[in-house]
Design an enzyme around this catalytic site. Sequence first.
Site, PDB file in Angstrom:
ATOM      1  N   CYS A   1       0.838  -1.205   0.000  1.00 42.88           N
ATOM      2  CA  CYS A   1       0.000   0.000   0.000  1.00 42.88           C
ATOM      3  C   CYS A   1       0.872   1.254   0.000  1.00 42.88           C
ATOM      4  O   CYS A   1       0.644   2.187  -0.768  1.00 42.88           O
ATOM      5  CB  CYS A   1      -0.938  -0.039   1.214  1.00 42.88           C
ATOM      6  SG  CYS A   1      -2.114   1.316   1.253  1.00 42.88           S
ATOM      7  N   CYS A   2       1.903   1.269   0.865  1.00 40.40           N
ATOM      8  CA  CYS A   2       2.810   2.433   0.896  1.00 40.40           C
ATOM      9  C   CYS A   2       3.536   2.583  -0.429  1.00 40.40           C
ATOM     10  O   CYS A   2       3.783   3.705  -0.877  1.00 40.40           O
ATOM     11  CB  CYS A   2       3.835   2.286   2.023  1.00 40.40           C
ATOM     12  SG  CYS A   2       3.274   2.854   3.626  1.00 40.40           S
TER      13      CYS A   2
ATOM     14  N   CYS B   1       7.786   4.158   5.901  1.00 37.06           N
ATOM     15  CA  CYS B   1       6.881   3.933   4.775  1.00 37.06           C
ATOM     16  C   CYS B   1       7.610   3.581   3.486  1.00 37.06           C
ATOM     17  O   CYS B   1       6.976   3.268   2.478  1.00 37.06           O
ATOM     18  CB  CYS B   1       6.026   5.177   4.545  1.00 37.06           C
ATOM     19  SG  CYS B   1       6.982   6.661   4.366  1.00 37.06           S
TER      20      CYS B   1
END
Length: 227
Positions: free
Chosen positions: A114-115, A223
């Site tokens: 997702c990051c 992240c």
Amino acid sequence: MNETDAAQAGTVLYGKAPLDILRWAYQTFGDRVTIASSFGVEDVVLIDLATRVYPRPDVFFLDTDLLFHQTYQTMQDVTRRYPIAMRRIRAGLSLAQQAQQYGEALWERDPDQCCFLRKVSSLNRALDGYEAWITGMRREQSATRAHIGVVEWDEKRQLVKINPLALMTTGALWEWVRLNHVPYNPLHDQGFPSIGCMPCTRAVAAGEDARAGRWSGFSKKECGLHE
Ligand code: SF4
């Protein structure tokens, strides 16, 4: 500038005031350096300082579409207050497209993916055409940041990475905010020393690491922007 030059600059500038480091950055790179901002307090202090040494510094903001409304409000406050050239970089996929391709709430199952989709790929686009980038990272923020340099070589992107606040203490940071009436995200007053996307950020308890509220329940600490 190459890796050796960046290391030399890091040695020369180590221990210098953030304003002096920023002056060097703009004298060296001018419009070819950009500031990464997620509108946490460090980033706003960085913008406050940069506008004192350079007219209309370039700033980019990675909008994941999953940020707190207080973060969007802080972005508006900061762009109203400071003369900056702001670039809002959106993720390549909308949330609906991401859900369609990778399933709902990817952050709950695979935050690295997702990051990557919502931040890292956007960062690469944001830095395209630049020779250096400036971050608000500080050593005190976490164990993973305890050894960052003032000037580093970003091997992955082949760019110079400048961390003018690397040695700044939390006390000195907030003292600057108070003395200069720097606008900041109100979530900082509600137990959020580090603020990211809504699904992956919680308030921290007294004594916890400043970044303990990020990806709580996962071993993930960064992240991917700073790895
Ligand atoms: S912080 Fe969470 S929601 Fe934001 S991009 Fe990373 S995994 Fe996705």
